[in-house]
Design a protein around this motif. Structure first.
Motif, PDB file in Angstrom:
ATOM      1  N   CYS A  50       0.832  -1.201   0.000  1.00 41.05           N
ATOM      2  CA  CYS A  50       0.000   0.000   0.000  1.00 41.05           C
ATOM      3  C   CYS A  50       0.870   1.255   0.000  1.00 41.05           C
ATOM      4  CB  CYS A  50      -0.909  -0.003   1.229  1.00 41.05           C
ATOM      5  SG  CYS A  50      -0.007   0.209   2.795  1.00 41.05           S
ATOM      6  N   ILE A 124      -8.585  -0.989  -1.274  1.00 38.09           N
ATOM      7  CA  ILE A 124      -8.007  -0.317  -2.440  1.00 38.09           C
ATOM      8  C   ILE A 124      -8.642  -0.794  -3.735  1.00 38.09           C
ATOM      9  CG2 ILE A 124      -5.904  -0.025  -3.818  1.00 38.09           C
ATOM     10  CD1 ILE A 124      -4.297  -0.060  -1.241  1.00 38.09           C
ATOM     11  N   LYS A 138      -9.716   5.691 -12.854  1.00 39.58           N
ATOM     12  CA  LYS A 138      -9.352   5.057 -11.584  1.00 39.58           C
ATOM     13  C   LYS A 138      -9.269   3.550 -11.733  1.00 39.58           C
ATOM     14  CE  LYS A 138     -10.630   4.710  -6.698  1.00 39.58           C
ATOM     15  NZ  LYS A 138     -11.532   5.183  -5.615  1.00 39.58           N
ATOM     16  N   LEU A 142      -5.943   1.238 -11.122  1.00 39.52           N
ATOM     17  CA  LEU A 142      -5.885   0.200 -10.093  1.00 39.52           C
ATOM     18  C   LEU A 142      -5.479  -1.145 -10.682  1.00 39.52           C
ATOM     19  CD1 LEU A 142      -9.017   1.073  -7.928  1.00 39.52           C
ATOM     20  CD2 LEU A 142      -6.599   1.388  -7.330  1.00 39.52           C
ATOM     21  N   TYR A 145      -1.801  -0.782 -11.096  1.00 40.00           N
ATOM     22  CA  TYR A 145      -1.113  -0.774  -9.802  1.00 40.00           C
ATOM     23  C   TYR A 145      -0.869  -2.192  -9.296  1.00 40.00           C
ATOM     24  CZ  TYR A 145      -0.679   0.174  -4.720  1.00 40.00           C
ATOM     25  OH  TYR A 145      -0.278   0.237  -3.415  1.00 40.00           O
ATOM     26  N   HIS A 205       1.834   5.501  -8.803  1.00 40.64           N
ATOM     27  CA  HIS A 205       0.538   4.934  -8.427  1.00 40.64           C
ATOM     28  C   HIS A 205       0.165   5.311  -6.995  1.00 40.64           C
ATOM     29  CE1 HIS A 205       1.211   2.477 -12.032  1.00 40.64           C
ATOM     30  NE2 HIS A 205      -0.073   2.182 -11.994  1.00 40.64           N
ATOM     31  N   HIS A 206       1.129   5.259  -6.087  1.00 42.34           N
ATOM     32  CA  HIS A 206       0.853   5.626  -4.698  1.00 42.34           C
ATOM     33  C   HIS A 206       0.359   7.067  -4.603  1.00 42.34           C
ATOM     34  CE1 HIS A 206       3.791   2.326  -3.150  1.00 42.34           C
ATOM     35  NE2 HIS A 206       2.583   1.850  -3.355  1.00 42.34           N
ATOM     36  N   ILE A 209      -3.207   7.357  -6.013  1.00 44.48           N
ATOM     37  CA  ILE A 209      -4.233   6.747  -5.171  1.00 44.48           C
ATOM     38  C   ILE A 209      -4.522   7.605  -3.950  1.00 44.48           C
ATOM     39  CG2 ILE A 209      -4.648   4.781  -3.623  1.00 44.48           C
ATOM     40  CD1 ILE A 209      -3.180   3.058  -5.756  1.00 44.48           C
ATOM     41  N   GLU A 212      -6.291  10.700  -5.184  1.00 37.89           N
ATOM     42  CA  GLU A 212      -7.479  10.402  -6.011  1.00 37.89           C
ATOM     43  C   GLU A 212      -7.434  11.157  -7.342  1.00 37.89           C
ATOM     44  OE1 GLU A 212     -10.483   8.564  -5.842  1.00 37.89           O
ATOM     45  OE2 GLU A 212      -9.577   7.392  -4.243  1.00 37.89           O
ATOM     46  N   PHE A 214      -5.979  10.600 -11.025  1.00 34.96           N
ATOM     47  CA  PHE A 214      -5.386   9.586 -11.900  1.00 34.96           C
ATOM     48  C   PHE A 214      -5.073  10.133 -13.291  1.00 34.96           C
ATOM     49  CE2 PHE A 214      -8.054   7.593  -8.710  1.00 34.96           C
ATOM     50  CZ  PHE A 214      -7.160   6.704  -8.127  1.00 34.96           C
TER      51      PHE A 214
END
Length: 369
Positions: A50, A124, A138, A142, A145, A205-206, A209, A212, A214
Motif C-alpha cells: 500500500c 483499495i 481510476k 488500479l 497498480y 501509483h501511490h 491513489i 485520487e 489519476f
C-alpha cells in the motif's frame, strides 16, 4: 596473474579470495533445492504494498493477493475449478529440461503473491473487484497498480534467488565458475535496474491513489466478447514496438526505462485488455499506437501471442486450448521463453512471419482513456 589469498576475489563479491573462490572447484556442489528454498522463503512477505502513508492502517501480514482474480474472469474461464497456467516449479522444470510448461492450475493458486494486507487488498481494489468495469481512469490505474506491484515482487524474488545461484559454481572448473559469475552478475545488474524503474512506477501509483487524481496515467482499452481465452496481468518495459522498432535501449543500464502494464480480464460478460502507462511517456504511447497500426485487422491474435511472450502470469480457458491445432499450440509454447532474451533488444513480441493464426475475434471497442 596470480591472486593472493587476501586479495579481493576476481568475481566482484568484495570478499577476500580465500573467503570466496579459493579452491572453489573442490567444494561441494550447490543443491538445486537451495535456490528453490530461497524462492519459497521470498513468497512470504511482511510488507504490504500500500502507499507508505497508509502503513499504519495495515491489518496483519500480506495475504495471497490475486492479480488475476476469480471475479475478473478466472471463475468464468475455469473447467471444474482449474485453468491452464504456466508451471515453473522444480518438479516441472526437472522433467522438461528447464523449460516451463502449460498445465492445470487451481484458480485459488494461480496469479497470487504476498502483495497487500487483508484490509488494503479489499479497500483499495473494491473499485475493480466489486463494481462493473466502465473503463474509468481510476479502474484502469488500479488494474495497473496491482500488476506493477506483482512485477516488483517477482523481480525481488529473482534477486534473492540470484544471490544463491552465485554459489552454483561450487565444484565446477574455473571456466564454468567464470561463466556462472558473468551470468549472475549480468542478471543482477539488469534486475536491479528494473527494480529501480518499477519503484518509480509504484511511486506514481501511490501518489495518484492517495490524491485520487489519476490524470497522470493514460490507457488504451480494447474490448472483445467473452470468447477471448487468455487472462493476464503484468508490467514490463518493452524494448521494441509492434513494428520491430527499438523504442528504448534496455542494454544500457543507465537508461530510465519507461514501463507499461497489460491486463486482460473479464467483466460484465465482456473481455477487456487494458494497457496503462504514464501520460508523459511518448515511448509507450508510440508502443500502443504501433499495435493499432500494424494489427488492427486482428488484434486478438497479436494480443494472445504477446501475452505468451511477456509473462508467465497467464490463465487460459482449457476448452479453447484443446480446440486449436498442434501447430498453433507449438507456436504459442515456443513464445513462453521469448520474454527472457539472451541478448539486449532480442525480445520479439510481435507475430512472426509464417506463424499460424491462433485466434480471430473482432475488437468491439478501442479507446484511449
Amino acid at each position: 596473474m596470480k591472486i593472493g589469498r587476501n586479495d579481493p576475489c576476481w568475481c566482484g563479491s568484495n570478499k577476500k579470495y580465500k573467503k570466496c573462490h579459493l579452491d572453489r572447484e573442490q567444494q561441494k556442489p550447490l543443491p538445486i533445492s537451495d535456490g528453490m528454498q530461497a524462492l519459497s522463503a521470498f513468497k512470504k512477505s511482511n510488507q504490504c504494498c500500500c502507499p507508505p502513508d497508509w502503513k499504519d492502517q495495515c491489518v496483519g501480514r500480506p495475504i495471497s493477493s490475486h492479480t488475476i482474480s476469480k471475479s475478473l474472469g478466472l471463475s468464468a474461464l475455469a473447467d471444474e475449478g482449474h485453468v491452464l497456467g504456466i508451471k515453473s516449479d522444480i518438479s516441472t522444470l526437472t522433467k522438461s529440461n528447464g523449460i516451463p510448461q502449460l498445465g492445470k492450475v487451481g484458480i485459488n493458486q494461480l496469479s497470487i503473491f504476498p502483495g497487500f494486507c487483508k484490509h488494503h487488498d479489499k479497500s483499495i481494489f473494491s473499485e475493480i473487484e466489486d463494481k462493473p468495469f466502465t473503463a474509468s481512469a481510476k479502474q484502469c490505474a488500479l488494474l495497473s497498480y496491482r500488476a506493477l506491484a506483482r512485477e516488483r515482487h517477482t523481480k525481488q524474488a529473482g534477486s534473492s534467488v540470484n544471490e544463491v545461484l552465485k554459489d552454483a559454481d561450487k565444484g565446477r572448473p574455473f571456466e564454468m565458475q567464470a561463466f556462472t559469475q558473468m551470468l549472475t552478475s549480468a542478471y543482477g545488474s539488469g534486475v536491479g535496474a528494473a527494480e529501480t524503474d518499477l519503484d518509480r512506477g509504484l511511486l506514481n501509483h501511490h501518489e495518484a491513489i492517495v490524491s485520487e487524481d489519476f490524470s497522470r496515467f493514460e490507457s488504451l482499452v480494447v474490448e472483445f466478447s467473452d470468447e477471448f481465452p487468455v487472462l493476464c496481468a503484468t508490467g514490463h518495459m518493452p524494448s521494441e514496438d509492434w513494428s520491430g522498432k527499438i523504442v528504448q535501449d534496455l542494454g544500457d543500464l543507465k537508461t530510465k526505462a519507461d514501463w507499461i502494464t497489460s491486463v486482460s480480464f473479464q467483466s460484465g460478460g465482456q473481455a477487456w485488455i487494458v494497457f496503462t502507462y504514464l501520460r508523459i511517456s511518448v515511448k509507450m504511447r508510440e508502443f500502443t499506437e504501433s499495435l493499432e497500426t500494424h494489427y488492427r485487422t486482428n488484434l486478438s491474435d497479436a494480443l494472445v501471442k504477446y501475452f505468451f511472450s511477456i509473462s508467465e502470469n497467464i490463465a487460459l480457458r482449457p476448452s479453447w486450448w484443446e480446440s486449436i491445432d498442434n501447430a498453433s499450440r507449438s507456436a504459442l509454447q515456443s513464445r513462453i521463453l521469448d520474454g527472457n532474451p539472451v541478448m539486449p533488444n532480442d525480445n520479439i513480441i510481435f507475430p512472426k512471419d509464417g506463424e499460424p493464426v491462433v485466434l480471430n475475434l473482432k475488437a468491439q471497442r478501442i479507446e484511449r482513456i
